[in-house]
Design a protein around this motif. Structure first.
Motif, PDB file in Angstrom:
ATOM      1  N   HIS A 262      12.384   5.689   1.244  1.00 24.45           N
ATOM      2  CA  HIS A 262      11.700   5.997   1.644  1.00 24.45           C
ATOM      3  C   HIS A 262      11.117   5.034   3.169  1.00 24.45           C
ATOM      4  CE1 HIS A 262      11.658   9.540  -0.828  1.00 24.45           C
ATOM      5  NE2 HIS A 262      12.115   8.779  -1.842  1.00 24.45           N
ATOM      6  N   LEU A 263      10.533   6.079   3.342  1.00 24.18           N
ATOM      7  CA  LEU A 263       9.546   5.450   4.441  1.00 24.18           C
ATOM      8  C   LEU A 263       8.447   6.322   4.509  1.00 24.18           C
ATOM      9  CD1 LEU A 263       8.620   3.999   7.249  1.00 24.18           C
ATOM     10  CD2 LEU A 263       9.538   6.042   8.252  1.00 24.18           C
ATOM     11  N   TRP A 264       7.304   5.489   3.695  1.00 25.90           N
ATOM     12  CA  TRP A 264       6.423   6.226   3.223  1.00 25.90           C
ATOM     13  C   TRP A 264       5.131   5.779   3.619  1.00 25.90           C
ATOM     14  CZ3 TRP A 264       7.357   8.950  -0.300  1.00 25.90           C
ATOM     15  CH2 TRP A 264       8.586   9.364  -1.649  1.00 25.90           C
ATOM     16  N   GLU A 265       3.745   6.795   3.801  1.00 23.83           N
ATOM     17  CA  GLU A 265       3.060   6.643   4.977  1.00 23.83           C
ATOM     18  C   GLU A 265       1.556   6.688   4.537  1.00 23.83           C
ATOM     19  OE1 GLU A 265       2.454   7.289   9.842  1.00 23.83           O
ATOM     20  OE2 GLU A 265       3.543   8.413   8.808  1.00 23.83           O
ATOM     21  N   THR A 266       1.490   7.314   3.208  1.00 23.91           N
ATOM     22  CA  THR A 266      -0.024   7.829   3.554  1.00 23.91           C
ATOM     23  C   THR A 266       0.031   7.393   1.817  1.00 23.91           C
ATOM     24  OG1 THR A 266       1.109  10.262   1.225  1.00 23.91           O
ATOM     25  CG2 THR A 266       0.256  10.425   4.076  1.00 23.91           C
ATOM     26  N   GLY A 267      -0.527   7.530   1.076  1.00 22.80           N
ATOM     27  CA  GLY A 267      -2.061   7.062  -0.253  1.00 22.80           C
ATOM     28  C   GLY A 267      -2.399   5.449   0.242  1.00 22.80           C
ATOM     29  N   ILE A 268      -1.611   5.150  -0.463  1.00 21.71           N
ATOM     30  CA  ILE A 268      -1.917   3.189  -0.596  1.00 21.71           C
ATOM     31  C   ILE A 268      -0.849   2.477   0.746  1.00 21.71           C
ATOM     32  CG2 ILE A 268      -0.191   2.374  -2.223  1.00 21.71           C
ATOM     33  CD1 ILE A 268      -3.494   1.586  -2.431  1.00 21.71           C
ATOM     34  N   MET A 269      -0.134   3.147   1.408  1.00 20.46           N
ATOM     35  CA  MET A 269       0.111   2.894   2.517  1.00 20.46           C
ATOM     36  C   MET A 269      -0.706   2.517   3.424  1.00 20.46           C
ATOM     37  SD  MET A 269       3.254   1.994   1.240  1.00 20.46           S
ATOM     38  CE  MET A 269       4.318   2.971   0.255  1.00 20.46           C
ATOM     39  N   ARG A 270      -1.968   3.607   3.617  1.00 16.22           N
ATOM     40  CA  ARG A 270      -2.688   3.247   4.420  1.00 16.22           C
ATOM     41  C   ARG A 270      -3.356   2.018   3.804  1.00 16.22           C
ATOM     42  NH1 ARG A 270      -3.447   8.322   7.015  1.00 16.22           N
ATOM     43  NH2 ARG A 270      -2.824  10.210   6.152  1.00 16.22           N
ATOM     44  N   ILE A 271      -4.013   1.699   3.096  1.00 19.57           N
ATOM     45  CA  ILE A 271      -4.347   0.337   3.366  1.00 19.57           C
ATOM     46  C   ILE A 271      -3.401  -0.512   2.982  1.00 19.57           C
ATOM     47  CG2 ILE A 271      -5.523  -1.012   0.992  1.00 19.57           C
ATOM     48  CD1 ILE A 271      -6.443   1.602   0.359  1.00 19.57           C
ATOM     49  N   THR A 272      -2.293  -0.518   2.595  1.00 15.66           N
ATOM     50  CA  THR A 272      -1.599  -2.285   3.137  1.00 15.66           C
ATOM     51  C   THR A 272       0.191  -0.784   3.346  1.00 15.66           C
ATOM     52  OG1 THR A 272      -0.241  -4.062   1.626  1.00 15.66           O
ATOM     53  CG2 THR A 272      -1.345  -2.656   0.820  1.00 15.66           C
ATOM     54  N   ARG A 273       0.473  -1.597   3.860  1.00 18.32           N
ATOM     55  CA  ARG A 273       2.028  -1.544   4.150  1.00 18.32           C
ATOM     56  C   ARG A 273       3.172  -2.432   3.165  1.00 18.32           C
ATOM     57  NH1 ARG A 273       2.410  -3.091   8.423  1.00 18.32           N
ATOM     58  NH2 ARG A 273       4.435  -5.489   9.467  1.00 18.32           N
ATOM     59  N   HIS A 274       2.121  -2.919   2.227  1.00 18.86           N
ATOM     60  CA  HIS A 274       3.239  -3.479   1.139  1.00 18.86           C
ATOM     61  C   HIS A 274       2.973  -3.891  -0.075  1.00 18.86           C
ATOM     62  CE1 HIS A 274       7.075  -4.452   3.235  1.00 18.86           C
ATOM     63  NE2 HIS A 274       6.235  -4.792   4.367  1.00 18.86           N
ATOM     64  N   PRO A 275       1.761  -2.596  -0.602  1.00 19.06           N
ATOM     65  CA  PRO A 275       2.008  -3.074  -2.057  1.00 19.06           C
ATOM     66  C   PRO A 275       1.535  -3.780  -2.602  1.00 19.06           C
ATOM     67  CG  PRO A 275       2.645  -0.196  -1.860  1.00 19.06           C
ATOM     68  CD  PRO A 275       3.050  -1.253  -0.258  1.00 19.06           C
ATOM     69  N   GLN A 276       3.544  -3.624  -3.386  1.00 20.17           N
ATOM     70  CA  GLN A 276       3.856  -3.956  -4.271  1.00 20.17           C
ATOM     71  C   GLN A 276       3.329  -5.587  -4.033  1.00 20.17           C
ATOM     72  OE1 GLN A 276       8.035  -3.749  -5.343  1.00 20.17           O
ATOM     73  NE2 GLN A 276       7.645  -3.635  -6.674  1.00 20.17           N
ATOM     74  N   MET A 277       3.876  -6.290  -3.149  1.00 18.69           N
ATOM     75  CA  MET A 277       4.145  -7.826  -2.998  1.00 18.69           C
ATOM     76  C   MET A 277       2.153  -8.288  -2.636  1.00 18.69           C
ATOM     77  SD  MET A 277       1.767  -9.469  -0.265  1.00 18.69           S
ATOM     78  CE  MET A 277       1.621  -9.313   1.506  1.00 18.69           C
ATOM     79  N   VAL A 278       0.535  -7.093  -2.222  1.00 19.97           N
ATOM     80  CA  VAL A 278      -0.187  -7.565  -2.876  1.00 19.97           C
ATOM     81  C   VAL A 278      -0.665  -7.890  -4.106  1.00 19.97           C
ATOM     82  CG1 VAL A 278      -2.919  -6.206  -2.083  1.00 19.97           C
ATOM     83  CG2 VAL A 278      -0.766  -6.291  -0.437  1.00 19.97           C
ATOM     84  N   GLY A 279      -0.120  -6.162  -5.169  1.00 18.76           N
ATOM     85  CA  GLY A 279      -0.644  -6.195  -5.925  1.00 18.76           C
ATOM     86  C   GLY A 279       0.053  -7.157  -7.611  1.00 18.76           C
ATOM     87  N   GLN A 280       1.549  -7.452  -6.487  1.00 15.48           N
ATOM     88  CA  GLN A 280       1.982  -9.016  -7.342  1.00 15.48           C
ATOM     89  C   GLN A 280       0.373  -9.811  -7.203  1.00 15.48           C
ATOM     90  OE1 GLN A 280       5.180  -9.193  -9.958  1.00 15.48           O
ATOM     91  NE2 GLN A 280       3.012 -10.412 -10.176  1.00 15.48           N
ATOM     92  N   VAL A 281       0.050 -10.455  -5.358  1.00  8.19           N
ATOM     93  CA  VAL A 281      -0.524 -11.317  -5.809  1.00  8.19           C
ATOM     94  C   VAL A 281      -1.962 -11.330  -6.564  1.00  8.19           C
ATOM     95  CG1 VAL A 281      -1.962 -12.141  -3.835  1.00  8.19           C
ATOM     96  CG2 VAL A 281       0.546 -11.664  -3.372  1.00  8.19           C
ATOM     97  N   MET A 282      -1.984 -10.813  -6.785  1.00 12.61           N
ATOM     98  CA  MET A 282      -3.654  -9.453  -7.393  1.00 12.61           C
ATOM     99  C   MET A 282      -2.925  -9.808  -8.947  1.00 12.61           C
ATOM    100  SD  MET A 282      -4.823  -6.579  -5.616  1.00 12.61           S
ATOM    101  CE  MET A 282      -6.496  -6.605  -6.644  1.00 12.61           C
ATOM    102  N   TRP A 283      -2.129  -9.651  -9.435  1.00  9.97           N
ATOM    103  CA  TRP A 283      -1.650 -10.001 -10.658  1.00  9.97           C
ATOM    104  C   TRP A 283      -1.384 -11.597 -10.533  1.00  9.97           C
ATOM    105  CZ3 TRP A 283       2.065 -11.941 -13.509  1.00  9.97           C
ATOM    106  CH2 TRP A 283       2.112 -12.360 -14.598  1.00  9.97           C
ATOM    107  N   CYS A 284      -1.049 -12.203 -10.250  1.00  9.65           N
ATOM    108  CA  CYS A 284      -0.902 -13.603 -10.348  1.00  9.65           C
ATOM    109  C   CYS A 284      -2.405 -14.156 -10.113  1.00  9.65           C
ATOM    110  CB  CYS A 284       0.049 -14.039  -9.450  1.00  9.65           C
ATOM    111  SG  CYS A 284       1.866 -13.483  -9.760  1.00  9.65           S
ATOM    112  N   LEU A 285      -3.110 -13.405  -9.273  1.00  8.18           N
ATOM    113  CA  LEU A 285      -4.251 -14.605  -9.458  1.00  8.18           C
ATOM    114  C   LEU A 285      -5.292 -14.158 -10.921  1.00  8.18           C
ATOM    115  CD1 LEU A 285      -5.263 -14.277  -5.861  1.00  8.18           C
ATOM    116  CD2 LEU A 285      -4.261 -15.948  -6.595  1.00  8.18           C
ATOM    117  N   ALA A 286      -5.029 -13.094 -11.269  1.00  7.29           N
ATOM    118  CA  ALA A 286      -5.630 -12.388 -12.315  1.00  7.29           C
ATOM    119  C   ALA A 286      -5.670 -13.472 -13.457  1.00  7.29           C
ATOM    120  CB  ALA A 286      -5.781 -11.289 -12.548  1.00  7.29           C
TER     121      ALA A 286
END
Length: 387
Positions: A262-286
């Protein structure tokens, strides 16, 4: 001969139309959006370097048009109208990608969810018997796998990194081979292969982390510091909204529906195109902040490195699959959260919150809360495996 006042009014009308044309796409002929090739539309969008406040619409012939003839020149129809503003208030630009997290209950088929439940049960049963169960009635391949990797080093940090690396190679490697694999064995069969390899490796890595998270060298101890627990909990909670945008359609995950890229464009994609990467970084830091030792740090380094590669690899694969359409989405989004919004490349709709008021996001909220309160159950289950 026209009077000076008439000429001046005509020139003013020309200037008004020109200003309007500067902020919209002008079509020189009534081309229907139904007959315009997809790549052509994405090419037009990609080449438009207007501010995000201007809106680009390919209107069908039936839409009202504004035609003016001044000084022997025909000014063709433009696409900005009051009715357009109302009808497309949910976005400042027409979507090239897909609207994410859309779930229409009326379109769901009961039989599809029955298949999903059966497949999920079968997968969990096979995982238990073949990978988790070390008793005489089970194969216990997971224990053998962990023992073989642990035999390479006495350091839990090294073992943690090795397990993460093995998972990353299997997961990202199969993802990279997806197009070729689907041509050979079909999308559904390849999804089964992908899950059959990725899931056991992921479970092994998580179980080892839970069982050895307090091994290694203690680097800091902040669990008793004021506000740390609340910060870690909030960061972890938000990370789950970012971690799982690709699982909006569970029927595709289980191969009940044909899996798609899928080529998603709405929702969380407007904030970051790679939310899974950003979420993993946040999880790791926490978790690294909370645990504060060398094993947690090693796990975070491995997981963040894997997801940084995944972000690059994901862009590469989407560019191959969608071409100029992906380049358009890429120009409107950013990897770093909020960067495209701050730079003016992404304009959030006024009703942006509605893109999150959807069942998949509600499900993620419930599962995130469940995962938090189920931590004791996950720890007990991991300890019981003795990995």
């Amino acid at each position: 001969m026209q009077k000076p006042e008439t000429q001046e009014r005509e020139r003013e009308r020309v200037r008004e139309i020109e200003r309007e044309m500067a902020s919209s796409m002008v079509l020189s002929s009534p081309i229907s959006h139904k007959t315009l090739p997809f790549r052509s539309s994405s090419r037009l969008l990609a080449k438009t370097n207007r501010p995000t406040s201007s809106r680009i619409l390919l209107a069908p012939p039936a839409a009202p048009s504004k035609i003016s003839q001044l000084s022997g020149k025909v000014l063709v129809r433009t696409s900005i109208r009051d009715s357009d503003t109302k009808e497309t208030s949910s976005t400042s630009l027409p979507l090239v990608g897909e609207d994410s997290a859309v779930f229409e209950i009326g379109e769901q088929k009961i039989v599809s969810w029955v298949y999903f439940t059966v497949i999920l049960g079968v997968v969990l049963f096979i995982l238990k018997v073949a990978w988790l169960d070390g008793s005489p009635s089970g194969l216990g391949l997971g224990k053998a796998f962990i023992d073989s990797v642990s035999g390479l080093s006495d350091s839990p940090e090294v073992v943690m990194l090795l397990l993460t690396l093995i998972f990353a190679v299997g997961h990202s490697g199969l993802a990279s081979l997806r197009d070729a694999g689907e041509k050979v064995m079909g999308a559904r069969a390849y999804r089964v292969l992908f899950a059959g390899i990725s899931l056991p490796l992921a479970v092994s890595t998580v179980v080892y982390f839970i069982n050895h998270r307090y091994d290694g060298v203690q680097l800091w101890q902040l669990q008793g510091a004021p506000g740390v627990h609340q910060l870690v909990w909030f960061t972890n909670f938000v990370s789950f909204f970012l971690l799982y945008p690709s699982t909006f359609n569970l029927l595709e995950v289980a191969a009940v529906d044909k899996p798609k890229m899928h080529l998603w464009e709405t929702g969380i994609m407007r904030i970051t195109r790679h939310p899974q990467m950003v979420g993993q970084v946040m999880w790791c830091l926490a978790h690294t902040l909370w645990i504060g030792n060398s094993v947690a740090l090693a796990a975070s380094v491995g997981l963040i490195g894997h997801h940084l590669f995944g972000a690059w690899n994901g862009d590469r694969r989407l560019a191959i699959r969608y071409g100029e359409a992906f380049e358009t989405v890429k120009s409107r989004t950013s990897i770093i959260p909020f960067a495209a919004i701050i730079e003016g490349r992404q304009e959030l709709p006024k009703d942006y919150y509605k893109e999150f008021l959807r069942l998949p996001y509600l499900s993620i909220t419930v599962l995130t809360l469940f995962a938090y309160y189920a931590h004791p159950l996950m720890q007990a289950g991991s300890f019981g495996l003795h990995w």
